[in-house]
Each structure stands twice: as structure tokens, then as C-alpha cells.
Design an enzyme around this catalytic site. Structure first.
Site, short mmCIF file in Angstrom:
data_model
loop_
_atom_site.label_atom_id
_atom_site.label_comp_id
_atom_site.label_asym_id
_atom_site.label_seq_id
_atom_site.Cartn_x
_atom_site.Cartn_y
_atom_site.Cartn_z
N THR A 225 0.85 -1.20 0.00
CA THR A 225 0.00 0.00 0.00
C THR A 225 0.88 1.25 0.00
O THR A 225 0.68 2.18 -0.79
CB THR A 225 -0.93 0.00 1.24
OG1 THR A 225 -1.84 -1.10 1.13
CG2 THR A 225 -1.70 1.30 1.38
N ASN B 99 -6.47 -9.17 -7.54
CA ASN B 99 -6.49 -9.96 -6.31
C ASN B 99 -7.83 -10.60 -6.02
O ASN B 99 -7.91 -11.56 -5.27
CB ASN B 99 -6.08 -9.08 -5.12
CG ASN B 99 -6.86 -7.78 -5.07
OD1 ASN B 99 -6.79 -6.98 -6.01
ND2 ASN B 99 -7.60 -7.56 -4.02
N GLN C 234 0.17 -9.69 -6.26
CA GLN C 234 -0.31 -11.08 -6.35
C GLN C 234 0.56 -11.94 -7.27
O GLN C 234 0.32 -13.14 -7.38
CB GLN C 234 -1.77 -11.11 -6.82
CG GLN C 234 -2.75 -10.46 -5.85
CD GLN C 234 -2.94 -11.25 -4.55
OE1 GLN C 234 -2.62 -12.43 -4.46
NE2 GLN C 234 -3.47 -10.59 -3.53
N SER D 120 4.58 -7.46 -1.49
CA SER D 120 4.19 -7.47 -0.08
C SER D 120 4.49 -8.85 0.49
O SER D 120 3.95 -9.86 0.01
CB SER D 120 2.70 -7.15 0.01
OG SER D 120 2.30 -7.16 1.35
N HIS E 188 3.70 -10.59 3.05
CA HIS E 188 2.71 -11.52 3.64
C HIS E 188 1.88 -12.26 2.60
O HIS E 188 1.07 -13.12 2.94
CB HIS E 188 1.82 -10.79 4.66
CG HIS E 188 0.83 -9.83 4.11
ND1 HIS E 188 -0.50 -10.15 3.99
CD2 HIS E 188 0.94 -8.56 3.66
CE1 HIS E 188 -1.17 -9.12 3.49
NE2 HIS E 188 -0.31 -8.13 3.28
N THR F 47 12.84 4.53 10.74
CA THR F 47 13.76 3.43 11.06
C THR F 47 13.25 2.13 10.43
O THR F 47 12.07 1.82 10.52
CB THR F 47 13.90 3.29 12.59
OG1 THR F 47 14.36 4.55 13.08
CG2 THR F 47 14.89 2.21 12.97
N CYS G 195 -9.34 -6.90 1.97
CA CYS G 195 -9.12 -5.59 2.58
C CYS G 195 -10.45 -4.88 2.76
O CYS G 195 -10.57 -3.98 3.57
CB CYS G 195 -8.16 -4.77 1.73
SG CYS G 195 -6.67 -5.68 1.36
N1 PLP Z 1 -2.32 -4.70 -4.07
C1 PLP Z 1 -2.93 -5.88 -4.18
C2 PLP Z 1 -3.24 -6.42 -5.54
C3 PLP Z 1 -3.28 -6.62 -3.04
O1 PLP Z 1 -3.89 -7.80 -3.16
C4 PLP Z 1 -2.97 -6.07 -1.76
C5 PLP Z 1 -3.39 -6.77 -0.53
O2 PLP Z 1 -4.48 -7.29 -0.45
C6 PLP Z 1 -2.31 -4.85 -1.70
C7 PLP Z 1 -2.00 -4.19 -2.88
C8 PLP Z 1 -1.92 -4.23 -0.41
O3 PLP Z 1 -0.81 -4.89 0.15
P1 PLP Z 1 -0.37 -4.60 1.66
O4 PLP Z 1 -1.17 -5.52 2.52
O5 PLP Z 1 1.08 -4.90 1.72
O6 PLP Z 1 -0.65 -3.17 1.92
#
Ligand code: PLP
Length: 379
Positions: A71, A151, A179, A199, A201, A237, A327
């Protein structure tokens, strides 16, 4: 027992990643900006991780910036391009993740950026003819932002073709690769991209850490001001343990990419075939061919008296999956992606998304539950 079919939302942290992170949560606590040995140790770990990340996508280490999330990386590109790189126009699509979509709206509403949307078809494919037309229609300095894979529905962009079109018209090209990074090989020497993001995770790394790849020639500046960390690209940091964890997870994912892909795809296909052969009136959102993520299956169920409660019923049975983007789950509004496809609003769309840890047996468990909710096919 939990069946976790929501891997596009987040993935389980890998044990090997935890072990790699632990020393940076315990004995190696030095601030990487300090000059004594405790700080030099963490600085070295960050730079080693940067090299690892760069190598995986064939970039130079200096082109990688660590951020708190994808993000933040997407915000950095979009706001930075407008604020510092002279971008006056952004072309994007209506099906981007909110961290792109809402940031573009911010640029439009507060930074007076012109915004255009590329048309998408009923499977969410961006119309690249339309992209060319939009680019040809203006001389304004333009950034194009189109996600590599959606996603929610898994539809994948022909990123190479989109990038070539941007090059042809001298536009900057940003692709949200959250993704696809660590799920598909990405070589930035081959792909005509200026900015991509990832990302941790989403590939069995920790939460709260992401990265931005920025081609050397395509500089934007940070919108977070403070210290000079990340060569002035991202003040604050560093999350040392997160950075080490992300690089470990990415390396592991790349090492096993093809084998993991084959396994995950077989689970997805088994689920798809089970749904089609067992239940009546099943449809899918997004591409169903190889222009789709092997990790995502977005199923469109027919309306029924129980379908509105489907996520709840699955949750009661220990099955984790998502109605649209995770999200946004919990939010009352329906998915902006499903809306953009122009699908029947009475049907219920559920995203099932898989990882290397999923099995066919888990698919059978989910199918049993779905059979209680929806009519079975009559032979
Ligand atoms: N972009 C896409 C396509 C995603 O699927 C996601 C998370 O669901 C994000 C951005 C956001 O990632 P983060 O959780 O690292 O902010």
C-alpha cells in the site's frame, strides 16, 4: 479443523522465515543508522536482503526500496509521480486494488491530476486498444497504473504488451505486482516496467513489510519526510526483522516456484471440476484460462435463500475465504471489481485462494459444505 482458502488475503508465515527473523527481534537490535557494531550488523542484514530481492527480479540493489507495505509502495509511486516527476495525467483501471484506486482519486481531488480509466471486459481484462487511444489523445506527461493480476478475480494483464504501449507513447508504467511477485518469474530487464511492488505476507513472509522497485531512470521522491533512510526514499527506522523475513520468504518461493505452482494449480483445478460436476448453475468471475492466477478461483453462486449467509456458514464450518477483496471484507459495500464486470448483482461471489499448504482433501471438505447450501446437479 480450519480450511484456509484465503491466501490472496494473507499467507501463513513459514517456519524458516521465523527462524531467519528471530535474531533481529532479539540480539541484533541496533539501529541500522548507527555506526557502532550493533548498528552495522543490522545495516548489513538490510543490504544483504536488498541484494537478494534485487537479484530475484534482475534489478540493481539501488532500485529496491523497503516500505511498510505494498500500500505504501503504491502510494509512493502515484503521489511521487505527480508531486515530483511532473506527471499530470494518470491512466488506470476500475478494478485496481483500493490502495491504487483511492490514491488515484486523491491525486485527482487534491493534486488536480487528470484521470482516465481503461475499459475492462466482463472478465476484467483491460482493453489495451483503449489504452493506446487514451495515450494517443494527449501530450500531457502520463503515468499508467495497471495491476499485473487482480487480487479478487485472478485475471492477469499482458504486462509486457501494456508496458510496450506505454513505452511507445513515452508514458511511465507502474504495475501492482502484489499477487504475482514470488508466484511468477519477473525479470525487469525484459519487462518494460518503471515501478513494481510486492508485499511479504502474500508469499509466506511477515506482515508490515513490502518493497518498491523503481527503475533507475524513473525517479520519484518520497512523500514521507524525516530521516535519510532508504537513500531518502522512505524516512523512518527500518523494520529489520521484516526485511530479513521478506527476503528469506521471497528466496524460498523462487527456489520452489515451479513445483509449488504445479501443486497449487492442481488443487485449484480439482476444486473447479468438483464445483462444475457437483453443483448446478456455477459460474466463475475472471479469466478461466491461463491468463489467470493459479492461486485464485472466484466462484459465482446462484441466488438461494442461504446464499446471502454463505460466508458466515462457511466460517462456522471453519472454512476461511473471502467475499471480494479481503481488505474490504466486513465493509457493507459490495466489491468494486465484481461491479465493474457488470455481473448479475443477485449472484454471490466468493473468492477461494490457495497456497502450497492446501490439499484436495480440503477441497472435499469445502464441497461437502457447499452441497448442503446449493442444489446438486441432476444427472
Ligand atoms: N495490491 C494488491 C493487488 C493486493 O492484493 C494487496 C493486498 O491485499 C495490496 C495491494 C496491499 O498490500 P499490503 O497488505 O502490503 O498493503
Amino acid at each position: 479443523m480450519i480450511v484456509y482458502f484465503d491466501n490472496a488475503a494473507t499467507t501463513a508465515l513459514e517456519e524458516e522465515v521465523v527462524q531467519a527473523m528471530l535474531p533481529y527481534l532479539t540480539e541484533h537490535y541496533g539501529n541500522p543508522s548507527t555506526l557502532y557494531s550493533l548498528g552495522r550488523t543490522t545495516r548489513a542484514a538490510i543490504e544483504e536482503a536488498r541484494k537478494t530481492m534485487a537479484k530475484l527480479i534482475n534489478a540493481q540493489p539501488g532500485e529496491i526500496t523497503f516500505t511498510s507495505s505494498a500500500t505504501e509502495a503504491n502510494n509512493t509511486v502515484l503521489k511521487g509521480a505527480v508531486l515530483y516527476a511532473g506527471v499530470e495525467r494518470i491512466i488506470t483501471s476500475p478494478t485496481e486494488h483500493h490502495c491504487v484506486g483511492h490514491t488515484v482519486e486523491f491525486c485527482r481531488d487534491y493534486l488536480h491530476t487528470e484521470v482516465e480509466y481503461v475499459r475492462v471486459d466482463k472478465n476484467g481484462n483491460a482493453d489495451l486498444e483503449h489504452l493506446s487511444q487514451l495515450l494517443a489523445a494527449s501530450d500531457k506527461k502520463t503515468l499508467v497504473s495497471l495491476m499485473h493480476a487482480n487480487n479478487e478475480i485472478g485475471t492477469m494483464l499482458d504486462i509486457e504488451q501494456a508496458g510496450n504501449i506505454c513505452r511507445q507513447y513515452g508514458a511511465l508504467f507502474h504495475s501492482d505486482t502484489v499477487q504475482t511477485f514470488a508466484h511468477f518469474p519477473i525479470d525487469v530487464q525484459q519487462l518494460p516496467v518503471d515501478f513494481i511492488v510486492g508485499s511479504a505476507h502474500k508469499f509466506h513472509g511477515p506482515k508490515g513489510i513490502g518493497f518498491l522497485y523503481m527503475r533507475k531512470q524513473s525517479k520519484v521522491a518520497s512523500f514521507i519526510h524525516g530521516g535519510g533512510q532508504e537513500r531518502g526514499m522512505r524516512a523512518g527506522t527500518e523494520n529489520v526483522a521484516g526485511i530479513v523475513g521478506m527476503a528469506t520468504a521471497a528466496k524460498k518461493a523462487y527456489d520452489h516456484l515451479e513445483a509449488d505452482k504445479a501443486h497449487i494449480l492442481s488443487v485449484k483445478n480439482y476444486f473447479k471440476e468438483s464445483l462444475l460436476s457437483t453443483l448446478e448453475d456455477i459460474d466463475f468471475n475472471g479469466n478461466t484460462d491461463d491468463r489467470s492466477l493459479y492461486t485464485v478461483l472466484n466462484v459465482s453462486f446462484p441466488p438461494s435463500d442461504k446464499s446471502a449467509l454463505l460466508l458466515f456458514l462457511l466460517d462456522l464450518a471453519g472454512i476461511c475465504c473471502s467475499g471480494g477483496s479481503a481488505c474490504g471484507s466486513g465493509a457493507a459495500a459490495g466489491s468494486h471489481v465484481i461491479q465493474a464486470l457488470g455481473k448479475d448483482p443477485d449472484r454471490v461471489s466468493i473468492r477461494f485462494s490457495f497456497s502450497k499448504y492446501n490439499t484436495r482433501e480440503e477441497v472435499d471438505i469445502v464441497m461437502e459444505k457447499l452441497k448442503e447450501t446449493f442444489a446438486s446437479r441432476k444427472e
